[in-house]
Design an enzyme around this catalytic site. Structure first.
Site, short mmCIF file in Angstrom:
data_model
loop_
_atom_site.label_atom_id
_atom_site.label_comp_id
_atom_site.label_asym_id
_atom_site.label_seq_id
_atom_site.Cartn_x
_atom_site.Cartn_y
_atom_site.Cartn_z
N ASN A 105 -36.72 -4.09 -12.03
CA ASN A 105 -36.50 -3.69 -13.41
C ASN A 105 -35.03 -3.85 -13.75
O ASN A 105 -34.17 -3.45 -12.97
CB ASN A 105 -36.96 -2.24 -13.62
CG ASN A 105 -36.57 -1.69 -14.98
OD1 ASN A 105 -36.02 -0.61 -15.08
ND2 ASN A 105 -36.84 -2.43 -16.04
N GLN B 19 -46.24 9.45 -16.01
CA GLN B 19 -45.02 9.67 -15.23
C GLN B 19 -44.65 11.15 -15.28
O GLN B 19 -44.58 11.74 -16.37
CB GLN B 19 -43.86 8.82 -15.76
CG GLN B 19 -42.64 8.88 -14.86
CD GLN B 19 -41.48 8.06 -15.41
OE1 GLN B 19 -40.93 8.38 -16.46
NE2 GLN B 19 -41.09 7.01 -14.71
N CYS C 68 -34.34 9.07 -13.66
CA CYS C 68 -33.80 9.59 -14.91
C CYS C 68 -32.34 10.00 -14.73
O CYS C 68 -32.03 10.83 -13.88
CB CYS C 68 -34.63 10.78 -15.38
SG CYS C 68 -34.07 11.47 -16.96
N HIS D 289 -34.99 0.11 -10.31
CA HIS D 289 -34.09 -0.28 -11.40
C HIS D 289 -32.75 -0.63 -10.77
O HIS D 289 -32.16 0.21 -10.08
CB HIS D 289 -33.94 0.87 -12.40
CG HIS D 289 -33.11 0.53 -13.59
ND1 HIS D 289 -32.78 1.46 -14.56
CD2 HIS D 289 -32.56 -0.64 -14.00
CE1 HIS D 289 -32.05 0.88 -15.49
NE2 HIS D 289 -31.89 -0.40 -15.17
N ASP E 87 -32.67 -5.81 -17.34
CA ASP E 87 -32.07 -6.94 -18.06
C ASP E 87 -33.04 -8.10 -18.30
O ASP E 87 -32.61 -9.25 -18.35
CB ASP E 87 -30.83 -7.47 -17.32
CG ASP E 87 -29.75 -6.43 -17.17
OD1 ASP E 87 -29.78 -5.46 -17.94
OD2 ASP E 87 -28.89 -6.56 -16.28
N THR F 40 -38.73 7.01 -22.80
CA THR F 40 -38.67 8.30 -23.47
C THR F 40 -38.47 8.12 -24.97
O THR F 40 -37.63 7.33 -25.41
CB THR F 40 -37.51 9.14 -22.90
OG1 THR F 40 -37.69 9.28 -21.49
CG2 THR F 40 -37.47 10.51 -23.53
N ALA G 271 -38.27 -2.86 -19.95
CA ALA G 271 -37.95 -1.62 -20.67
C ALA G 271 -37.28 -1.94 -21.99
O ALA G 271 -37.93 -2.10 -23.03
CB ALA G 271 -37.07 -0.73 -19.79
N LYS H 282 -40.54 5.58 -9.15
CA LYS H 282 -39.52 4.77 -9.82
C LYS H 282 -38.15 5.32 -9.45
O LYS H 282 -37.88 6.51 -9.66
CB LYS H 282 -39.71 4.80 -11.34
CG LYS H 282 -38.79 3.84 -12.09
CD LYS H 282 -39.10 3.83 -13.59
CE LYS H 282 -38.28 2.76 -14.30
NZ LYS H 282 -36.84 3.07 -14.31
#
Length: 645
Positions: A492, A360, A391, A460, A494, A308, A515, A430
């Site tokens: 997803n 997305q 999110c 994630h 680190d 975002t 990311a 996701k």
């Protein structure tokens, strides 16, 4: 060195052996000769690198304050009191300022740009007169506009030198490079002769479609049929076949697409006969079955996460240049897309260099999500559509979207099933590990997502409640890989070095999504593919920022608004780039994503300036690339991307 030598366990929150003492955990291990104090750091920047610091200032101040954190984060002392706050009220005020972002800082919208704007008919050199005539609120006097126009920002226009013509004419902030003696817009014929022109961006919003969306004249027949079937519970095979095959005239759906360029059939009543045009094909009479849809084969590829604010089109072009394989647009709200908002549709734009691209969507209700999926299936060119169920932002979560869908399995199922039925391209999802920190939900949802029609899931390794207080749980991701099989699962969290990527691949994931690592160093994709640490110089990093500004001027425009919008997104990105520590300064490789840099002096002035965490220094970097900041405008980044920090 061995990969596992610096690996921090996920449950420790970054307390792994990273080569520093226990009191310095969470701080990047920088060579002692580069360390300095906060005062020495800022004194060096104020002197613009001309002042030679004394040797004792570089070695730090062991007896003084901790140099690993800015002063605002060191308000509390070990005994719980503050240095200066003697009164209880002052202490509470200082503690309140210490956490969270500064929401009272000045941030004004440049409304003065709208006072003396030139009419678009003159900017675009239209042969006809202004459509609004005397009612037009813009200027029609070019001479008067030039009197109030601020000076040019530079002698070279990127659009003119690249494509041979600048479409912004006299409004360009670099207009001196392409204006003739009488104010006419010059053209470089040699570039135009070779076909040099701005690359066509796909997935724009057509004006006719925007009007139909605003007037609610768009019909969603497939979405309504799918929602009706879902509301009645699980449907038998015959009913599913009925949903995927249009009723009535076999060519009705195809003809509506041929008559309406956007394929929406807004002007045709439901029961009226429709003229067919063109040859009748099998696709006109039979909808694609799920097994016949185009497959998403991205196993082993590097996936740039939809970020975002910072994951805009110019930033994605930078990452594509450094080796990103798969890109995805920023999170778009379904309700805004269905209302025809231009700002939301801009998030779907696709550059020609993005060969594997997806969009997305975020929403909370099956009807809006399914209708939006049908709309995008008809109007945009994408390789997949992703549902954002990760999110954590309150604005989305409290409305039932994002992570909240993981606790609403009935709504979640209807959304995935409905969107899968109306889409002609693969559907991906996701998710996070869960909502609460120690209550994992992903392993329960993955088998159901596979049955509902998801082609791929990205996990994630954090919960919503956890946010970024601890490292991603890759052990749990490895467990979920087995549960999700044979559906591919991407991991997803680190990834900041090729060692991190190698350890992630050992968990058996089909691929990795990157990311924050791409925000800190977009050349991470090159490092992973070439299996090396890139000790990139400050001049090379500045060239990357310069390319970003060029891409931004192409995308947002070279007029005043376009320049300042490019500056705004550049500043947002610089708020992440300052956390990168050059490889040559590290005492122990690699840098971990949970390690914050202490105050240090780089190998040159520019490298030190890029390490500053003050917005004023980010503005100085932007002035190197885009000229001086306009007066009466505070360009402090709004930090919409705090969720990714």
């Amino acid at each position: 060195m061995a990969e596992g030598a610096v690996e921090a366990p996920a449950e420790s929150g970054g307390d792994g052996d990273s080569g520093v003492s226990a009191s310095e955990r969470g701080v990047a291990p920088i060579k002692p000769q580069y360390l300095t104090t906060k005062e020495g750091f800022h004194r060096f920047l104020e002197a613009k690198g001309q002042e030679k610091l004394p040797q004792e200032s570089k070695s730090g101040n062991p007896g003084g304050s901790d140099v690993s954190e800015p002063e605002a984060k060191r308000i509390r002392l070990e005994n719980g009191q503050t240095e200066e706050a003697a009164e209880p009220g002052e202490q509470r005020q200082a503690q309140k300022r210490a956490r969270g972002q500064n929401k009272v800082r000045p941030h004004m919208k440049p409304t003065h740009y709208d006072k003396n704007r030139l009419c678009p008919s003159l900017v675009q050199e239209s042969p006809g007169q202004c459509f609004f005539g005397d009612r037009c609120r813009f200027l029609h006097d070019v001479g008067r506009y030039l009197e109030s126009k601020p000076p040019d920002l530079g002698p070279h226009c990127v659009l003119f030198e690249t494509f041979g013509r600048c479409p912004y004419g006299v409004t360009c902030r670099f207009a001196g490079a392409h204006l003739g003696p009488e104010g006419q817009n010059l053209v470089r014929e040699e570039l135009l002769a070779y076909g040099a022109h701005p690359p066509p961006l796909r997935n724009g919003l057509d004006k006719a479609l925007q009007q139909q969306l605003r007037k609610r004249q768009v019909r969603f027949e497939r979405a309504e049929q799918a929602l009706q079937g879902l509301s009645q519970g699980p449907a038998p095979a015959a009913a599913v076949a009925k949903l995927t095959t249009p009723e009535g005239d076999p060519g009705q759906n195809h003809c509506a697409t041929q008559q309406d360029p956007m394929g929406l059939g807004a002007s045709t009543p439901p029961g009226s006969p429709v003229q067919t045009c063109g040859p009748l094909t099998d696709e006109d009479t039979v909808r694609l079955r799920p097994c016949e849809k185009k497959r998403l084969d991205i196993g082993g590829k590097l996936y740039l996460a939809p970020l975002t604010t910072c994951g805009n089109l110019p930033f994605r072009r930078i990452c594509k240049r450094f080796g990103a394989d798969v890109t995805c647009g920023e999170m778009a709200m379904c309700t805004n897309l269905l209302q025809g908002q231009m700002s939301e549709w801009a998030l779907l734009k696709r550059h020609p260099c993005e060969d594997i691209f997806g969009v997305q969507l975020a929403g909370a209700f099956p009807d809006t999500m399914t209708k939006c999926a049908e709309l995008l299936s008809r109007t945009v060119e994408v390789d997949f559509v992703d549902i954002n169920v990760g999110c954590p932002i309150d604005l989305v979560y409290k409305k039932g979207g994002g992570c909240a869908l993981m606790n609403r399995p009935a709504k979640f199922q209807q959304i995935v099933r409905g969107m899968s039925q109306v889409l002609d391209m693969p559907l991906t999802v996701k998710i996070r590990t869960g909502v609460q920190e120690r209550v994992n939900l992903a392993h329960r949802l993955l088998p159901e997502l596979r049955d509902w029609g998801a082609a791929l899931v990205t996990l994630h390794g954090r919960s919503r409640e956890q946010r970024y207080t601890k490292l991603a749980d890759w052990q749990y991701i490895q467990q979920c890989v087995e549960v999700a099989s044979p559906m591919p699962l991407f991991g997803n969290g680190d990834i900041l070095s090729y060692e991190d990527a190698n350890r992630a691949k050992q968990t058996g994931v089909a691929g990795i999504m990157i990311a924050r690592g791409a925000l800190l160093k977009p050349w991470l994709f090159t490092e992973i593919k070439e299996q090396r640490h890139w000790d990139i110089s400050s001049s090379e990093r500045l060239d990357i920022l310069r390319d970003f500004t060029h891409y931004g001027l192409e995308h947002w425009g070279s007029d005043t608004q376009g320049v300042e919008k490019t500056r705004r997104f550049l500043l947002e990105w610089l708020s992440f780039l300052c956390r990168y520590v050059p490889v040559g300064l590290l005492e122990l490789l690699p840098q971990h994503i949970n390690e914050r840099p202490p105050y240090y002096l780089g190998r040159d002035y520019l490298e030190t300036l890029m390490a500053s965490q003050q917005a004023a220094d980010w503005i100085r970097i932007s002035e190197m690339l885009l000229g001086p900041v306009p007066p009466n405008f505070a360009f402090l980044p709004k930090h919409k991307a705090n969720a990714y920090k």
